[in-house]
Design a protein around this motif. Structure first.
Motif, PDB file in Angstrom:
ATOM      1  N   SER A 130       0.856  -1.187   0.000  1.00 30.44           N
ATOM      2  CA  SER A 130       0.000   0.000   0.000  1.00 30.44           C
ATOM      3  C   SER A 130       0.892   1.237   0.000  1.00 30.44           C
ATOM      4  CB  SER A 130      -0.885   0.011   1.248  1.00 30.44           C
ATOM      5  OG  SER A 130      -0.129   0.426   2.376  1.00 30.44           O
ATOM      6  N   PRO A 131       0.341   2.379  -0.412  1.00 28.67           N
ATOM      7  CA  PRO A 131       1.144   3.610  -0.350  1.00 28.67           C
ATOM      8  C   PRO A 131       1.504   3.992   1.083  1.00 28.67           C
ATOM      9  CG  PRO A 131      -1.074   4.057  -1.184  1.00 28.67           C
ATOM     10  CD  PRO A 131      -0.944   2.568  -1.082  1.00 28.67           C
ATOM     11  N   ARG A 132       0.635   3.642   2.035  1.00 25.49           N
ATOM     12  CA  ARG A 132       0.923   3.974   3.438  1.00 25.49           C
ATOM     13  C   ARG A 132       2.016   3.084   4.007  1.00 25.49           C
ATOM     14  NH1 ARG A 132      -3.691   3.735   8.061  1.00 25.49           N
ATOM     15  NH2 ARG A 132      -3.899   1.614   7.291  1.00 25.49           N
ATOM     16  N   GLU A 133       2.003   1.817   3.668  1.00 28.16           N
ATOM     17  CA  GLU A 133       2.947   0.842   4.215  1.00 28.16           C
ATOM     18  C   GLU A 133       3.353  -0.092   3.072  1.00 28.16           C
ATOM     19  OE1 GLU A 133       4.809  -1.471   5.360  1.00 28.16           O
ATOM     20  OE2 GLU A 133       5.380  -0.055   6.907  1.00 28.16           O
ATOM     21  N   PRO A 134       4.341   0.319   2.263  1.00 25.26           N
ATOM     22  CA  PRO A 134       4.597  -0.374   0.990  1.00 25.26           C
ATOM     23  C   PRO A 134       4.922  -1.863   1.115  1.00 25.26           C
ATOM     24  CG  PRO A 134       5.739   1.726   1.018  1.00 25.26           C
ATOM     25  CD  PRO A 134       5.171   1.532   2.401  1.00 25.26           C
ATOM     26  N   ASP A 143     -10.123  -4.094   1.423  1.00 23.05           N
ATOM     27  CA  ASP A 143     -11.496  -3.582   1.433  1.00 23.05           C
ATOM     28  C   ASP A 143     -11.516  -2.068   1.214  1.00 23.05           C
ATOM     29  OD1 ASP A 143     -10.840  -2.375   3.905  1.00 23.05           O
ATOM     30  OD2 ASP A 143     -11.379  -4.206   4.973  1.00 23.05           O
ATOM     31  N   LEU A 144     -12.733  -1.550   1.086  1.00 23.67           N
ATOM     32  CA  LEU A 144     -12.908  -0.133   0.763  1.00 23.67           C
ATOM     33  C   LEU A 144     -12.403   0.786   1.862  1.00 23.67           C
ATOM     34  CD1 LEU A 144     -16.386   0.229  -0.959  1.00 23.67           C
ATOM     35  CD2 LEU A 144     -14.151   0.796  -1.897  1.00 23.67           C
ATOM     36  N   GLU A 145     -12.557   0.339   3.125  1.00 23.92           N
ATOM     37  CA  GLU A 145     -12.119   1.181   4.231  1.00 23.92           C
ATOM     38  C   GLU A 145     -10.611   1.437   4.134  1.00 23.92           C
ATOM     39  OE1 GLU A 145     -14.205  -1.422   4.617  1.00 23.92           O
ATOM     40  OE2 GLU A 145     -15.942  -0.142   4.961  1.00 23.92           O
ATOM     41  N   PHE A 204      -5.922   6.359  -0.084  1.00 22.94           N
ATOM     42  CA  PHE A 204      -5.974   7.426  -1.093  1.00 22.94           C
ATOM     43  C   PHE A 204      -5.352   8.717  -0.566  1.00 22.94           C
ATOM     44  CE2 PHE A 204      -9.317   4.942  -3.389  1.00 22.94           C
ATOM     45  CZ  PHE A 204      -8.749   5.021  -4.658  1.00 22.94           C
ATOM     46  N   GLU A 205      -5.293   8.868   0.761  1.00 22.77           N
ATOM     47  CA  GLU A 205      -4.682  10.062   1.368  1.00 22.77           C
ATOM     48  C   GLU A 205      -3.157   9.998   1.354  1.00 22.77           C
ATOM     49  OE1 GLU A 205      -6.771  12.412   2.402  1.00 22.77           O
ATOM     50  OE2 GLU A 205      -8.430  11.081   1.818  1.00 22.77           O
ATOM     51  N   HIS A 206      -2.602   8.841   1.002  1.00 19.58           N
ATOM     52  CA  HIS A 206      -1.155   8.649   1.131  1.00 19.58           C
ATOM     53  C   HIS A 206      -0.396   8.661  -0.190  1.00 19.58           C
ATOM     54  CE1 HIS A 206      -0.894   7.748   5.498  1.00 19.58           C
ATOM     55  NE2 HIS A 206      -2.182   7.540   5.315  1.00 19.58           N
ATOM     56  N   PHE A 207      -1.053   9.094  -1.271  1.00 21.26           N
ATOM     57  CA  PHE A 207      -0.318   9.302  -2.526  1.00 21.26           C
ATOM     58  C   PHE A 207      -0.985  10.423  -3.322  1.00 21.26           C
ATOM     59  CE2 PHE A 207      -3.020   7.071  -5.728  1.00 21.26           C
ATOM     60  CZ  PHE A 207      -3.882   6.375  -4.901  1.00 21.26           C
ATOM     61  N   GLU A 208      -0.195  10.997  -4.232  1.00 23.21           N
ATOM     62  CA  GLU A 208      -0.641  12.172  -4.990  1.00 23.21           C
ATOM     63  C   GLU A 208      -1.116  11.819  -6.393  1.00 23.21           C
ATOM     64  OE1 GLU A 208      -0.492  15.258  -3.716  1.00 23.21           O
ATOM     65  OE2 GLU A 208       0.264  14.411  -1.826  1.00 23.21           O
ATOM     66  N   GLU A 209      -0.569  10.743  -6.954  1.00 25.24           N
ATOM     67  CA  GLU A 209      -0.821  10.419  -8.358  1.00 25.24           C
ATOM     68  C   GLU A 209      -2.289  10.016  -8.567  1.00 25.24           C
ATOM     69  OE1 GLU A 209       1.594   9.236  -6.479  1.00 25.24           O
ATOM     70  OE2 GLU A 209       3.448   9.881  -7.462  1.00 25.24           O
ATOM     71  N   PRO A 210      -2.770  10.088  -9.813  1.00 27.81           N
ATOM     72  CA  PRO A 210      -4.140   9.621 -10.083  1.00 27.81           C
ATOM     73  C   PRO A 210      -4.331   8.130  -9.808  1.00 27.81           C
ATOM     74  CG  PRO A 210      -3.347  11.003 -11.890  1.00 27.81           C
ATOM     75  CD  PRO A 210      -2.172  10.767 -10.986  1.00 27.81           C
ATOM     76  N   VAL A 211      -3.281   7.326 -10.038  1.00 30.56           N
ATOM     77  CA  VAL A 211      -3.431   5.869  -9.911  1.00 30.56           C
ATOM     78  C   VAL A 211      -2.276   5.284  -9.100  1.00 30.56           C
ATOM     79  CG1 VAL A 211      -3.569   3.667 -11.162  1.00 30.56           C
ATOM     80  CG2 VAL A 211      -4.587   5.725 -12.166  1.00 30.56           C
ATOM     81  N   ARG A 215      -9.840   8.805  -8.947  1.00 27.90           N
ATOM     82  CA  ARG A 215      -8.524   8.249  -8.630  1.00 27.90           C
ATOM     83  C   ARG A 215      -8.716   6.768  -8.349  1.00 27.90           C
ATOM     84  NH1 ARG A 215      -6.089  10.521  -3.921  1.00 27.90           N
ATOM     85  NH2 ARG A 215      -4.018  10.055  -4.735  1.00 27.90           N
ATOM     86  N   MET A 216      -7.653   5.969  -8.590  1.00 25.06           N
ATOM     87  CA  MET A 216      -7.810   4.520  -8.490  1.00 25.06           C
ATOM     88  C   MET A 216      -6.629   3.855  -7.796  1.00 25.06           C
ATOM     89  SD  MET A 216      -9.207   3.462 -12.251  1.00 25.06           S
ATOM     90  CE  MET A 216     -10.629   4.277 -12.981  1.00 25.06           C
ATOM     91  N   ILE A 217      -6.923   2.736  -7.145  1.00 28.69           N
ATOM     92  CA  ILE A 217      -5.904   1.799  -6.671  1.00 28.69           C
ATOM     93  C   ILE A 217      -6.189   0.498  -7.419  1.00 28.69           C
ATOM     94  CG2 ILE A 217      -5.015   0.478  -4.719  1.00 28.69           C
ATOM     95  CD1 ILE A 217      -5.892   2.828  -2.889  1.00 28.69           C
TER      96      ILE A 217
END
Ligand code: ZN
Length: 244
Positions: free
Chosen positions: A115-119, A126-128, A134-141, A181-183
């Motif tokens: 994850s961007p928070r903890e690579p 899940d969605l939560e 989504f708060e831990h990266f700037e890029e669109p994807v 924005r997407m993961i």
């Protein structure tokens, strides 16, 4: 550019080669980590990816094989496989894995394993968890692996609405909408866990701005036989049939 996006090959060369044969032409590979661990072909998989123009980041199993993580953080079977992988790694493969970063930013994309928070460690299941990340990266994807499950998480910035996109998609996902924005997770090449044992991968076309998830069968028994020959744990061999 047309990218082959893969993750969690886990030293399964038969699966990796099936994906390479199925993917058609591509300009480069983006690999989201866990090239080794679990499977019987760590050195071969490290050598294979280097035949292509590619980016590759580090995953938790890559770090475990290098001794950068305490093996007690893994369950019994993973620990046995990681200890075996550690012994097998050639100096060349070891040096390659040592040089992998934990995140790469490239144009509109962030590449991480978990994850961007903890690579290295966090699973976005899940969605939560997606919403927090989504708060831990700037890029669109952001492109992630680690869960071995192909899936997409989307935030609609206008509506502040979050939702999941589960393949198979009726048509390629469209990227490039500034309101979204997407993961995105391409699933696992070498050890799928969504109940489908076929190798999973994605094609990212940055000109057409599309993302497609594909599945391809590979000779599971070839990998299983090699795992048996090396005395790798029974449960890890069996799960390849099940895709779990
Ligand atoms: Zn993995």
């Amino acid at each position: 550019m047309r990218y082959l996006v893969i993750s969690d090959i886990h030293a399964n060369l038969a699966a990796f080669d099936a994906v390479l044969n199925d993917a058609g032409s591509f300009d480069a590979i983006w690999c989201l980590g866990d090239l080794v661990g679990y499977g019987p072909d760590p050195n071969e998989c490290v050598a294979r990816i280097q035949e292509f123009d590619h980016l590759c980041i580090a995953g938790n199993h890559d770090w475990a094989a290098l001794g950068k993580l305490d093996l007690n953080q893994f369950n019994h079977d993973a620990r046995v496989a990681n200890a075996w992988t550690r012994e097998q790694l050639s100096p060349i493969a070891r040096a390659y894995l040592e040089a992998r970063p934990t995140r790469i930013e490239r144009d509109d994309f962030l590449l991480v394993h978990g994850s961007p928070r903890e690579p290295i460690w966090e699973y976005i299941l899940d969605l939560e968890q997606a919403a927090i990340n989504f708060e831990h990266f700037e890029e669109p994807v952001c492109l992630v692996g680690h869960t071995h499950i192909p899936i997409g998480f989307v935030v609609d910035l206008e509506l502040q609405d979050y939702y999941r996109l589960v393949p198979p998609y009726p048509e390629p996902l469209r990227l490039g909408n500034p309101k979204m924005r997407m993961i995105l997770n391409p699933g696992s090449v070498g050890q799928p866990r969504d109940g489908d044992p076929r190798a999973s991968y994605a094609i990212l076309d940055t000109d057409a701005k599309t993302w497609e998830v594909h599945r391809v069968e590979y000779p599971v028994e070839v990998t299983q036989e090699r795992m048996r020959a090396h005395g790798l744990p029974h449960r890890l061999i069996e799960r390849l049939w099940l895709g779990r």
